[in-house]
Motif scaffolding. Sequence first.
Motif, PDB file in Angstrom:
ATOM      1  N   GLU A  34      14.772 -13.088 -10.804  1.00 33.81           N
ATOM      2  CA  GLU A  34      16.004 -13.277 -10.042  1.00 33.81           C
ATOM      3  C   GLU A  34      15.992 -12.402  -8.788  1.00 33.81           C
ATOM      4  O   GLU A  34      15.723 -11.210  -8.847  1.00 33.81           O
ATOM      5  N   HIS A  35      16.269 -13.001  -7.659  1.00 41.60           N
ATOM      6  CA  HIS A  35      16.299 -12.325  -6.351  1.00 41.60           C
ATOM      7  C   HIS A  35      14.936 -11.773  -5.941  1.00 41.60           C
ATOM      8  O   HIS A  35      14.854 -10.796  -5.213  1.00 41.60           O
ATOM      9  N   ALA A  36      13.859 -12.367  -6.437  1.00 46.22           N
ATOM     10  CA  ALA A  36      12.513 -11.930  -6.056  1.00 46.22           C
ATOM     11  C   ALA A  36      11.947 -12.861  -4.983  1.00 46.22           C
ATOM     12  O   ALA A  36      12.463 -13.957  -4.763  1.00 46.22           O
ATOM     13  N   THR A  37      10.881 -12.397  -4.336  1.00 40.76           N
ATOM     14  CA  THR A  37      10.232 -13.159  -3.284  1.00 40.76           C
ATOM     15  C   THR A  37       8.758 -13.302  -3.610  1.00 40.76           C
ATOM     16  O   THR A  37       8.103 -12.329  -3.982  1.00 40.76           O
ATOM     17  N   ILE A  38       8.235 -14.508  -3.448  1.00 40.79           N
ATOM     18  CA  ILE A  38       6.813 -14.750  -3.678  1.00 40.79           C
ATOM     19  C   ILE A  38       6.007 -14.098  -2.564  1.00 40.79           C
ATOM     20  O   ILE A  38       6.316 -14.261  -1.393  1.00 40.79           O
TER      21      ILE A  38
END
Length: 129
Positions: A34-38
């Motif tokens: 959740e709320h992470a970026t690749i």
Amino acid sequence: MSYFVTNYHQQQKSLFHSNSDWVVAMLRLESISEHATITETTDDCVTFLTDPQAPKPNKLYKLQIYKDMLRLSSDKEGHMPLLLNQNYLRLQVQDQVLRITSIDQFGRKWEYYVDFQSASSKASSDDLR
């Protein structure tokens, strides 16, 4: 009696296996991503970084296919198996959305989507609903 014993052995795997394994695995992944970026993708691995305001801020995770397993690992710790004994696994990323495709040992096909958009963009889309 032999009919019941034979039937039991044929159905043994399905009697003690439920699709809750898939649900639990995806809930674990969802809570971490959740709320992470690749940050990086390959055919068998997706690397993502958690948000600075996340419970575990700026932590780098890898979701990867290893043999017949889908596992999650961090840069400093071991790995957490999410799905085991899969006949087929595939990770596809398009526009910060990850699609996980799996065919389990019973031939059931599963698909799950994880949206890696930023927290502000998730909040604005939630406000429109």
